[in-house]
Design a protein around this motif. Structure first.
Motif, PDB file in Angstrom:
ATOM      1  N   SER A 118       0.593  -1.287   0.275  1.00 28.13           N
ATOM      2  CA  SER A 118       0.137  -0.016   0.354  1.00 28.13           C
ATOM      3  C   SER A 118       0.775   1.339   0.160  1.00 28.13           C
ATOM      4  N   LEU A 119      -0.020   2.358  -0.541  1.00 34.15           N
ATOM      5  CA  LEU A 119       1.014   3.683  -0.770  1.00 34.15           C
ATOM      6  C   LEU A 119       1.223   4.810   0.611  1.00 34.15           C
ATOM      7  N   VAL A 120       2.063   5.181   0.868  1.00 33.40           N
ATOM      8  CA  VAL A 120       1.736   5.383   2.566  1.00 33.40           C
ATOM      9  C   VAL A 120       1.593   6.914   1.587  1.00 33.40           C
ATOM     10  N   PRO A 121       0.479   7.734   1.753  1.00 36.57           N
ATOM     11  CA  PRO A 121       0.060   9.262   1.686  1.00 36.57           C
ATOM     12  C   PRO A 121       1.037  10.417   2.110  1.00 36.57           C
ATOM     13  N   GLU A 122       1.266  10.969   1.892  1.00 37.34           N
ATOM     14  CA  GLU A 122       2.229  12.507   1.243  1.00 37.34           C
ATOM     15  C   GLU A 122       1.811  13.162   2.760  1.00 37.34           C
ATOM     16  N   SER A 123       2.903  13.318   4.271  1.00 35.78           N
ATOM     17  CA  SER A 123       2.797  14.092   5.193  1.00 35.78           C
ATOM     18  C   SER A 123       2.329  15.429   4.534  1.00 35.78           C
ATOM     19  N   THR A 124       1.194  16.013   5.623  1.00 34.09           N
ATOM     20  CA  THR A 124       1.939  17.585   5.191  1.00 34.09           C
ATOM     21  C   THR A 124       2.362  18.671   6.398  1.00 34.09           C
ATOM     22  N   THR A 125       2.094  19.434   6.778  1.00 40.13           N
ATOM     23  CA  THR A 125       2.866  19.834   7.434  1.00 40.13           C
ATOM     24  C   THR A 125       1.643  20.681   8.520  1.00 40.13           C
ATOM     25  N   SER A 126       0.712  20.422   8.756  1.00 41.59           N
ATOM     26  CA  SER A 126      -0.797  20.652   9.137  1.00 41.59           C
ATOM     27  C   SER A 126      -0.611  19.971  10.309  1.00 41.59           C
ATOM     28  N   MET A 184       5.062  -7.336  10.358  1.00 43.72           N
ATOM     29  CA  MET A 184       4.719  -8.585   9.462  1.00 43.72           C
ATOM     30  C   MET A 184       4.515  -8.957   7.840  1.00 43.72           C
ATOM     31  N   LEU A 185       5.282  -8.215   8.009  1.00 46.23           N
ATOM     32  CA  LEU A 185       5.171  -8.235   6.023  1.00 46.23           C
ATOM     33  C   LEU A 185       6.689  -9.240   5.801  1.00 46.23           C
ATOM     34  N   SER A 186       6.500 -10.079   4.644  1.00 45.45           N
ATOM     35  CA  SER A 186       7.257 -10.683   4.157  1.00 45.45           C
ATOM     36  C   SER A 186       8.526 -10.137   3.609  1.00 45.45           C
ATOM     37  N   PRO A 187       9.420 -10.534   3.794  1.00 49.51           N
ATOM     38  CA  PRO A 187      10.541  -9.881   2.838  1.00 49.51           C
ATOM     39  C   PRO A 187      10.514  -9.282   2.150  1.00 49.51           C
ATOM     40  N   MET A 188       9.764  -9.642   0.622  1.00 48.36           N
ATOM     41  CA  MET A 188       9.872  -9.004  -0.371  1.00 48.36           C
ATOM     42  C   MET A 188       9.232  -8.248  -0.558  1.00 48.36           C
ATOM     43  N   ASP A 189       8.062  -7.945   0.736  1.00 49.70           N
ATOM     44  CA  ASP A 189       7.200  -7.075   0.934  1.00 49.70           C
ATOM     45  C   ASP A 189       7.936  -5.188   1.088  1.00 49.70           C
ATOM     46  N   ARG A 190       8.864  -6.162   2.147  1.00 47.15           N
ATOM     47  CA  ARG A 190       9.765  -4.904   2.655  1.00 47.15           C
ATOM     48  C   ARG A 190      10.083  -4.327   2.037  1.00 47.15           C
ATOM     49  N   LYS A 191      10.701  -5.701   0.952  1.00 47.23           N
ATOM     50  CA  LYS A 191      11.799  -4.444   0.089  1.00 47.23           C
ATOM     51  C   LYS A 191      11.209  -3.529  -0.953  1.00 47.23           C
ATOM     52  N   ALA A 192      10.110  -4.430  -1.534  1.00 48.60           N
ATOM     53  CA  ALA A 192       9.055  -3.767  -2.375  1.00 48.60           C
ATOM     54  C   ALA A 192       8.809  -2.531  -1.656  1.00 48.60           C
ATOM     55  N   THR A 193       8.705  -2.475  -0.390  1.00 51.04           N
ATOM     56  CA  THR A 193       8.491  -0.471   0.350  1.00 51.04           C
ATOM     57  C   THR A 193       9.212   0.395  -0.048  1.00 51.04           C
ATOM     58  N   ARG A 194      10.747  -0.536   0.454  1.00 51.34           N
ATOM     59  CA  ARG A 194      11.107   0.388   0.450  1.00 51.34           C
ATOM     60  C   ARG A 194      12.122   0.656  -0.758  1.00 51.34           C
ATOM     61  N   VAL A 195      12.165  -0.058  -2.036  1.00 52.14           N
ATOM     62  CA  VAL A 195      12.000   0.687  -3.628  1.00 52.14           C
ATOM     63  C   VAL A 195      11.081   1.419  -3.507  1.00 52.14           C
ATOM     64  N   MET A 196       9.755   1.305  -3.302  1.00 52.00           N
ATOM     65  CA  MET A 196       9.141   2.269  -4.260  1.00 52.00           C
ATOM     66  C   MET A 196       9.193   3.605  -2.788  1.00 52.00           C
ATOM     67  N   ARG A 197       9.929   3.231  -1.932  1.00 51.63           N
ATOM     68  CA  ARG A 197      10.102   5.023  -1.050  1.00 51.63           C
ATOM     69  C   ARG A 197      10.787   5.753  -2.091  1.00 51.63           C
ATOM     70  N   TYR A 198      11.781   4.748  -2.290  1.00 50.75           N
ATOM     71  CA  TYR A 198      13.142   4.863  -3.290  1.00 50.75           C
ATOM     72  C   TYR A 198      13.394   6.060  -4.239  1.00 50.75           C
ATOM     73  N   ARG A 199      11.967   5.542  -5.485  1.00 57.62           N
ATOM     74  CA  ARG A 199      11.525   5.908  -5.643  1.00 57.62           C
ATOM     75  C   ARG A 199      11.122   7.519  -5.798  1.00 57.62           C
ATOM     76  N   GLU A 200       9.869   6.954  -4.682  1.00 56.24           N
ATOM     77  CA  GLU A 200       9.497   8.669  -4.789  1.00 56.24           C
ATOM     78  C   GLU A 200      10.656   9.919  -4.273  1.00 56.24           C
ATOM     79  N   LYS A 201      10.922   8.982  -3.110  1.00 53.75           N
ATOM     80  CA  LYS A 201      12.492   9.915  -3.473  1.00 53.75           C
ATOM     81  C   LYS A 201      13.051  11.167  -4.341  1.00 53.75           C
ATOM     82  N   LYS A 202      13.470   9.765  -5.477  1.00 55.75           N
ATOM     83  CA  LYS A 202      13.888  10.177  -6.684  1.00 55.75           C
ATOM     84  C   LYS A 202      13.567  11.602  -7.452  1.00 55.75           C
ATOM     85  N   LYS A 203      12.043  11.315  -7.080  1.00 52.94           N
ATOM     86  CA  LYS A 203      11.714  12.481  -8.055  1.00 52.94           C
ATOM     87  C   LYS A 203      11.165  13.309  -7.423  1.00 52.94           C
TER      88      LYS A 203
END
Length: 78
Positions: free
Chosen positions: A3-11, A27-46
């Motif tokens: 699942s996607l993490v919503p972007e935080s706001t300053t409020s 409780m996530l499997s190792p593959m799900d954890r890696k997918a989450t980390r990769v998605m976070r990396y790609r979002e920060k890269k943008k």
């Protein structure tokens, strides 16, 4: 499914770290954890910014006032 993490706001008034151990990430499997980390990396890269920016206005003012020789700062007295 990841699942996607919503972007935080300053409020937001609560302070919570996105990787706190109390969340269900344990409780996530190792593959799900890696997918989450990769998605976070790609979002920060943008959001990366490569243009030149001035962090300290006072340092810029001082640098503009310093004497230069052929574009480089003068060394001063030896």
């Amino acid at each position: 499914m990841v699942s996607l993490v919503p972007e935080s706001t300053t409020s937001d008034t609560t302070v919570s770290h996105p990787r706190s151990p109390t969340e269900s990430t344990q409780m996530l499997s190792p593959m799900d954890r890696k997918a989450t980390r990769v998605m976070r990396y790609r979002e920060k890269k943008k959001t990366r910014k490569f243009e030149k920016r001035i962090r300290y206005a006072s340092r810029k003012e001082y640098a503009e006032k310093r004497p230069r020789i052929k574009g480089r700062f003068e060394r001063g007295m030896k």
